[in-house]
Design a protein around this motif. Sequence first.
Motif, PDB file in Angstrom:
ATOM      1  N   CYS A  11       0.877  -1.126   0.001  1.00  0.00           N
ATOM      2  CA  CYS A  11       0.108   0.274  -0.153  1.00  0.00           C
ATOM      3  C   CYS A  11       0.633   1.392  -0.453  1.00  0.00           C
ATOM      4  O   CYS A  11       1.121   1.963   0.994  1.00  0.00           O
ATOM      5  N   ASP A  39      -1.386  -3.368  -3.884  1.00  0.00           N
ATOM      6  CA  ASP A  39      -1.738  -1.856  -4.095  1.00  0.00           C
ATOM      7  C   ASP A  39      -0.815  -1.026  -3.818  1.00  0.00           C
ATOM      8  O   ASP A  39      -0.133   0.522  -2.916  1.00  0.00           O
ATOM      9  N   TYR A  42      -2.907   3.044  -6.788  1.00  0.00           N
ATOM     10  CA  TYR A  42      -4.143   3.294  -6.358  1.00  0.00           C
ATOM     11  C   TYR A  42      -5.146   3.792  -7.093  1.00  0.00           C
ATOM     12  O   TYR A  42      -5.191   5.098  -7.857  1.00  0.00           O
ATOM     13  N   HIS A 103      -6.549  -2.738  -5.524  1.00  0.00           N
ATOM     14  CA  HIS A 103      -6.657  -1.128  -5.946  1.00  0.00           C
ATOM     15  C   HIS A 103      -4.712  -1.305  -6.928  1.00  0.00           C
ATOM     16  O   HIS A 103      -4.997  -0.020  -8.270  1.00  0.00           O
ATOM     17  N   ASP A 238      -3.067  -5.136   2.725  1.00  0.00           N
ATOM     18  CA  ASP A 238      -4.768  -4.890   2.374  1.00  0.00           C
ATOM     19  C   ASP A 238      -4.539  -4.006   3.396  1.00  0.00           C
ATOM     20  O   ASP A 238      -5.754  -2.973   3.539  1.00  0.00           O
ATOM     21  N   HIS A 240      -3.628  -1.668   5.838  1.00  0.00           N
ATOM     22  CA  HIS A 240      -3.203  -0.792   6.606  1.00  0.00           C
ATOM     23  C   HIS A 240      -2.855  -0.705   7.113  1.00  0.00           C
ATOM     24  O   HIS A 240      -2.773  -0.022   8.501  1.00  0.00           O
TER      25      HIS A 240
END
Length: 322
Positions: A11, A39, A42, A103, A238, A240
């Motif tokens: 992410c 991710d 995004y 994402h 995934d 966070h």
Amino acid sequence: MSSTKIAFTSCARYKPNQPQTAWNDIAVADPDYLLLLGDQIYMDFGLWPFASEYQGKPRQYTPEQFAAVMRRKYELQWSEPHFARLVARMRARNGFLGVWDDHDFGWNNAYGNDPTQPADVHLAEKRDIARSLFHEFMACAPQPPEIYGFQDTALARIIFLDNRYHATPLSVENPVLMGPQQMDFLAAHLQHDRQYTLICGGLTLMHSAENWSRYSAEFARFTQMIAGHDRVIYLGGDIHKNAFSAPSADARPPCFEIISSGLCVNYLGLPFEFDCRRNWTLLTLDPKQVLIDQHDKKGITRYRIDQASWVSQSLGRELRAA
Ligand SMILES: [Fe+2]
């Protein structure tokens, strides 16, 4: 045999004028491998009407728009200087690997095999555009066109799972996250002569609303599959957050589950750093133990898994110097 250092995270949301300095924290640890668990870009983030690229918006793009937006996002992230330096260094040591998640596959909670999507979403075209851009920029998959594959290191086999391309939503009959072919691949590649098995996926096994355990039939097969194997650790992204769970008697989870997610994201999507995460994890594997250092913006939470007993202990928390 010496130790192997494996860093992993997930992410990263590129934003102009927000240097992603957290990649430097990983560079300082000087890992042998860097695993990015999804991710990396995004395509959407935030809710309509507050966000311009709100969740689900990429469904409305034509395939041409989708390809152009995704390529631009990869180009921006890949030119972020802290990230670019670390990627170059990890590639030079053949240590840059990873998978994707929703994402960087399409949009929030997107599934590549989703009969509920109307034809004008162009799902099949978009999933292939996403897959080809993943291979172009990540350039790490051992068996393209598939995202899933494996890589052997001195002490561990690392297996990468794709929880997007073949996945269905939960609402269909007999839903799957990996699909039968990938499950056969996983079963076959659990057989090896390395001391440890690391299984990597974009999603978690047990955390948040969207997780593998909700696909109960497929998850039961996974649980059965790894029951015969010692020293398995699942790594995911995934959510966070960082998380560490030991295997439980009811197999929820069926193996160690270590999550590290949110290197360069914030919860609210605000244009400053106050709730940025800086979450990543360093695994140090040696023949006697696996050390786990879970980094966040305030400090490091440490664990140890003993190789012989395969039991973990908490080693406490160390706060960053202010
Ligand atoms: Fe994410």
